[in-house]
Scaffold this active site. Structure first.
Site, PDB file in Angstrom:
ATOM      1  N   ARG A   1       0.953  -1.021   0.329  1.00 14.92           N
ATOM      2  CA  ARG A   1       0.228  -0.292  -0.046  1.00 14.92           C
ATOM      3  C   ARG A   1       1.454   1.412   0.021  1.00 14.92           C
ATOM      4  O   ARG A   1       2.404   1.563   0.509  1.00 14.92           O
ATOM      5  CB  ARG A   1      -0.446  -0.311   1.005  1.00 14.92           C
ATOM      6  CG  ARG A   1      -1.957  -0.855   1.193  1.00 14.92           C
ATOM      7  CD  ARG A   1      -3.056  -0.558   0.684  1.00 14.92           C
ATOM      8  NE  ARG A   1      -4.367  -0.797   0.559  1.00 14.92           N
ATOM      9  CZ  ARG A   1      -4.521  -2.382  -0.620  1.00 14.92           C
ATOM     10  NH1 ARG A   1      -3.657  -2.596  -1.950  1.00 14.92           N
ATOM     11  NH2 ARG A   1      -5.969  -3.168  -0.749  1.00 14.92           N
TER      12      ARG A   1
ATOM     13  N   HIS B   1      -1.168   0.654 -10.071  1.00 12.62           N
ATOM     14  CA  HIS B   1      -2.188  -0.218  -8.259  1.00 12.62           C
ATOM     15  C   HIS B   1      -2.664  -1.623  -9.567  1.00 12.62           C
ATOM     16  O   HIS B   1      -4.099  -1.476  -8.883  1.00 12.62           O
ATOM     17  CB  HIS B   1      -2.614   0.444  -7.749  1.00 12.62           C
ATOM     18  CG  HIS B   1      -3.462   0.211  -6.367  1.00 12.62           C
ATOM     19  ND1 HIS B   1      -3.520   0.314  -5.741  1.00 12.62           N
ATOM     20  CD2 HIS B   1      -3.513  -1.865  -6.057  1.00 12.62           C
ATOM     21  CE1 HIS B   1      -3.972  -0.255  -5.013  1.00 12.62           C
ATOM     22  NE2 HIS B   1      -3.957  -1.659  -5.087  1.00 12.62           N
TER      23      HIS B   1
HETATM   24  P1  NDP Z   1      -1.395 -11.742   4.960  1.00  7.82           P
HETATM   25  O1  NDP Z   1      -2.185 -11.158   5.855  1.00  7.82           O
HETATM   26  O2  NDP Z   1      -1.532 -12.364   4.408  1.00  7.82           O
HETATM   27  O3  NDP Z   1      -0.230 -11.230   5.293  1.00  7.82           O
HETATM   28  C1  NDP Z   1       0.206 -10.289   5.967  1.00  7.82           C
HETATM   29  C2  NDP Z   1       1.750 -10.446   6.237  1.00  7.82           C
HETATM   30  O4  NDP Z   1       2.320  -9.383   6.920  1.00  7.82           O
HETATM   31  C3  NDP Z   1       2.073 -11.903   7.202  1.00  7.82           C
HETATM   32  O5  NDP Z   1       2.727 -12.686   6.701  1.00  7.82           O
HETATM   33  C4  NDP Z   1       2.525 -10.465   8.133  1.00  7.82           C
HETATM   34  O6  NDP Z   1       2.815 -11.061   9.487  1.00  7.82           O
HETATM   35  C5  NDP Z   1       2.775  -9.431   8.467  1.00  7.82           C
HETATM   36  N1  NDP Z   1       2.844  -8.237   9.330  1.00  7.82           N
HETATM   37  C6  NDP Z   1       1.982  -7.425   9.387  1.00  7.82           C
HETATM   38  N2  NDP Z   1       2.716  -6.471  10.050  1.00  7.82           N
HETATM   39  C7  NDP Z   1       3.632  -6.824  10.256  1.00  7.82           C
HETATM   40  C8  NDP Z   1       3.561  -6.071  10.984  1.00  7.82           C
HETATM   41  N3  NDP Z   1       3.622  -5.298  11.849  1.00  7.82           N
HETATM   42  N4  NDP Z   1       5.438  -6.691  11.671  1.00  7.82           N
HETATM   43  C9  NDP Z   1       5.840  -7.581  10.316  1.00  7.82           C
HETATM   44  N5  NDP Z   1       5.167  -8.357   9.652  1.00  7.82           N
HETATM   45  C10 NDP Z   1       3.803  -8.119  10.059  1.00  7.82           C
HETATM   46  O7  NDP Z   1      -2.054 -10.518   3.397  1.00  7.82           O
HETATM   47  P2  NDP Z   1      -1.646 -10.789   2.195  1.00  7.82           P
HETATM   48  O8  NDP Z   1      -0.550 -11.799   1.671  1.00  7.82           O
HETATM   49  O9  NDP Z   1      -2.914 -11.243   1.324  1.00  7.82           O
HETATM   50  O10 NDP Z   1      -1.573  -9.140   1.657  1.00  7.82           O
HETATM   51  C11 NDP Z   1      -0.583  -8.159   1.852  1.00  7.82           C
HETATM   52  C12 NDP Z   1      -1.700  -6.776   1.131  1.00  7.82           C
HETATM   53  O11 NDP Z   1      -0.420  -6.861  -0.201  1.00  7.82           O
HETATM   54  C13 NDP Z   1      -2.201  -6.389   1.434  1.00  7.82           C
HETATM   55  O12 NDP Z   1      -2.597  -5.895   3.077  1.00  7.82           O
HETATM   56  C14 NDP Z   1      -2.495  -5.396   0.444  1.00  7.82           C
HETATM   57  O13 NDP Z   1      -2.308  -4.067   1.157  1.00  7.82           O
HETATM   58  C15 NDP Z   1      -1.426  -5.372  -0.575  1.00  7.82           C
HETATM   59  N6  NDP Z   1      -2.286  -6.016  -1.336  1.00  7.82           N
HETATM   60  C16 NDP Z   1      -2.113  -5.178  -3.031  1.00  7.82           C
HETATM   61  C17 NDP Z   1      -2.599  -5.702  -3.989  1.00  7.82           C
HETATM   62  C18 NDP Z   1      -1.636  -4.932  -5.709  1.00  7.82           C
HETATM   63  O14 NDP Z   1      -2.549  -4.776  -6.915  1.00  7.82           O
HETATM   64  N7  NDP Z   1      -1.247  -3.825  -5.069  1.00  7.82           N
HETATM   65  C19 NDP Z   1      -3.147  -6.318  -4.229  1.00  7.82           C
HETATM   66  C20 NDP Z   1      -3.221  -7.943  -2.892  1.00  7.82           C
HETATM   67  C21 NDP Z   1      -2.806  -7.218  -2.285  1.00  7.82           C
HETATM   68  P3  NDP Z   1       2.392 -12.772  10.368  1.00  7.82           P
HETATM   69  O15 NDP Z   1       2.233 -13.874   8.928  1.00  7.82           O
HETATM   70  O16 NDP Z   1       2.910 -13.149  11.315  1.00  7.82           O
HETATM   71  O17 NDP Z   1       1.014 -12.383  10.644  1.00  7.82           O
HETATM   72  C1  OXD Z   2      -6.124  -5.767  -2.740  1.00  7.62           C
HETATM   73  C2  OXD Z   2      -5.883  -4.947  -3.527  1.00  7.62           C
HETATM   74  O1  OXD Z   2      -5.705  -5.251  -1.922  1.00  7.62           O
HETATM   75  O2  OXD Z   2      -6.206  -4.991  -4.925  1.00  7.62           O
HETATM   76  O3  OXD Z   2      -6.485  -6.616  -3.026  1.00  7.62           O
HETATM   77  O4  OXD Z   2      -5.060  -4.162  -3.429  1.00  7.62           O
END
Ligand code: NDP
Ligand code: OXD
Length: 321
Positions: free
Chosen positions: A236, A284
Site C-alpha cells: 500500500r 495499482h
Molecule cells: P496476509 O495477511 O496474508 O499477510 C500479511 C503479512 O504481513 C503476514 O506475514 C504478517 O505477519 C505480515 N505483517 C503484518 N504486520 C506486520 C508487522 N507489523 N511486522 C511484520 N510483519 C507484519 O496478507 P496478503 O499477503 O494477502 O496481502 C498483503 C497486502 O498486499 C494486502 O494487505 C494489500 O495491502 C496488498 N495487496 C496489494 C495488491 C496490489 O494490487 N497492489 C493486491 C493485493 C494485495 P504474520 O504472518 O506474522 O501475521
Molecule cells: C487488494 C488490492 O488489496 O487490489 O486486493 O489492492
C-alpha cells in the site's frame, strides 16, 4: 423463505471496478438471492444480510441493521479498518490463488527487471549504444520479502525456484523451505542487512505505516553485484515515506524502485515519480481481483456460512489485517 439480500458497494473508479460488471457476475452466482447494487433508492436496508465491498465510504455499511458478514473484494482491508462505524460482524478478505498468482507474476517481473539490468539496457537501446554489462547469476542476489502471508510466501517460493537467495520478515515466526525467516521488530535489522532487493507485501496498519523510510533503506545490503539496493512496493502507498524514497533514489541510497501503490491514488499528474528515471511505476494493478473468481468465492462462503460452516480468511480486527 426469501434469502437475505447481498448489497454490492464498489467505489474503485477503474475498469476492473465497473459496478455493472460485478453486479452481472454476482447475479449469476447468487441465483436465488437478491443482489442490490448501491446506491439504490429501492433498497430496504433491513433486508441486507451480506455486503460485498471495495472502498465503501466511511459510514456506508452502518446503514444495514441486519448485516451478518462483510466481504472485502480485495486482500487489503486498510480502507475498511479506517471506518470507525464499521459494523461489528465478521469481515472476510480475499485470499485466493488467482490473486496470489497475479501478485507473484508482478513481483517476479520486477525482481527480474532489476536483476537483469533492464533500466540500463532500455536506455542503451534508446541511445543505440551496444554496451553489454556483465550479467551476474540470480544466486548472487538476495531478495528480502517484507510480509510472509498469502502473497509474500508464494512469491518467496517462486523466486527461490528461479535461483535467488530469499529472506523474509513477518510479525510472527515462520518456516518456509529454503527461505531464511525473520520475525518482529527485533529481527528487522538482521533481515534488512541481507536484502539487495526489498519487496514489500505488508498490509497497511498502524504498525506498518511509513515503514519504508530512509532508515530502512540505509540498512539494506549494498554488497551484491547490483551495488545500490532496490525497492519494490506492491503493498500500500501508506507503507512508504515518499519524500524519503525520492531522496534515497537521488543520493544513491537506493538504486531504483518499482512502485505499484502510492499515498495518493490516482497519482497526481505533477508527482515527481512519473518522470523519475529510476522509478518503474504501475497504477495499482499488480494483482487485480477478478470478478468471476471473487464472486464465486463470496457466494461459496455465504452458502457454507448459512449451512453452519466456518467463514475463511476472516480479518483479525485487533491486528488490523
Ligand atoms: P496476509 O495477511 O496474508 O499477510 C500479511 C503479512 O504481513 C503476514 O506475514 C504478517 O505477519 C505480515 N505483517 C503484518 N504486520 C506486520 C508487522 N507489523 N511486522 C511484520 N510483519 C507484519 O496478507 P496478503 O499477503 O494477502 O496481502 C498483503 C497486502 O498486499 C494486502 O494487505 C494489500 O495491502 C496488498 N495487496 C496489494 C495488491 C496490489 O494490487 N497492489 C493486491 C493485493 C494485495 P504474520 O504472518 O506474522 O501475521
Ligand atoms: C487488494 C488490492 O488489496 O487490489 O486486493 O489492492
Amino acid at each position: 423463505m426469501t434469502k437475505g439480500a447481498l448489497a454490492l458497494l464498489v467505489h474503485g473508479g477503474t475498469e476492473n471496478w465497473s459496478s455493472a460488471r460485478w453486479k452481472a457476475r454476482f447475479d449469476q452466482v447468487c441465483r436465488d438471492r437478491r443482489v442490490l447494487l448501491l446506491p439504490d433508492a429501492a433498497v430496504d436496508a433491513s433486508d441486507v444480510h451480506y455486503a460485498a465491498v471495495w472502498k465503501p465510504r466511511p459510514g456506508e455499511l452502518a446503514a444495514f441493521p441486519n448485516l451478518r458478514v462483510i466481504f472485502n473484494l480485495g486482500a487489503g482491508v486498510d480502507a475498511l479498518m479506517a471506518d470507525t462505524s464499521l459494523p461489528d460482524v465478521p469481515l472476510v478478505r480475499v485470499a485466493v490463488s488467482d490473486l496470489t498468482d497475479r501478485m507473484t507474476e508482478y513481483v517476479t517481473l520486477h525482481v527480474l527487471m532489476h536483476h537483469r539490468q533492464e533500466l540500463y539496457l532500455r536506455e542503451s537501446q534508446r541511445e543505440r549504444r551496444w554496451a553489454p554489462r556483465y550479467q551476474w547469476a540470480a544466486g548472487a542476489i538476495t531478495i528480502g520479502i517484507m510480509g510472509l502471508g498469502t502473497l509474500g510466501a508464494n512469491a518467496a517460493q517462486v523466486l527461490r525456484a528461479i535461483g535467488f537467495r530469499v529472506v523474509g520478515w513477518s510479525r510472527s515466526a515462520k518456516q518456509i523451505d529454503g527461505v531464511e525467516c525473520f520475525a518482529g521488530k527485533e529481527q528487522l535489522g538482521a533481515f534488512l542487512q541481507q536484502a539487495n532487493i526489498l519487496v514489500c507485501l505488508l498490509p497497511l496498519t498502524s504498525d506498518t505505516r511509513h515503514i519504508l523510510n530512509r532508515d530502512v533503506f540505509a540498512r539494506l545490503n549494498r554488497n551484491s553485484p547490483m551495488g545500490a539496493p532496490v525497492l519494490i512496493n506492491a503493498g500500500r502507498g501508506g507503507l512508504q515515506d515518499e519524500a524519503d524514497i525520492l531522496r534515497a533514489l537521488d543520493d544513491g541510497t537506493l538504486g531504483a524502485a518499482s512502485l505499484d501503490v502510492f499515498e495518493t491514488e490516482p497519482l497526481p499528474p505533477d508527482s515527481p515519480f512519473w518522470s523519475h528515471p529510476k522509478v518503474v511505476l504501475t497504477p495499482h494493478n499488480a494483482a487485480d481481483t477478478d470478478p468471476d473468481e471473487i464472486s464465486k468465492y463470496v457466494a461459496e462462503q455465504i452458502e457454507r456460512f448459512e449451512s453452519g460452516g466456518a467463514l475463511e480468511n476472516v480479518v483479525d480486527r485487533k491486528r488490523g489485517y
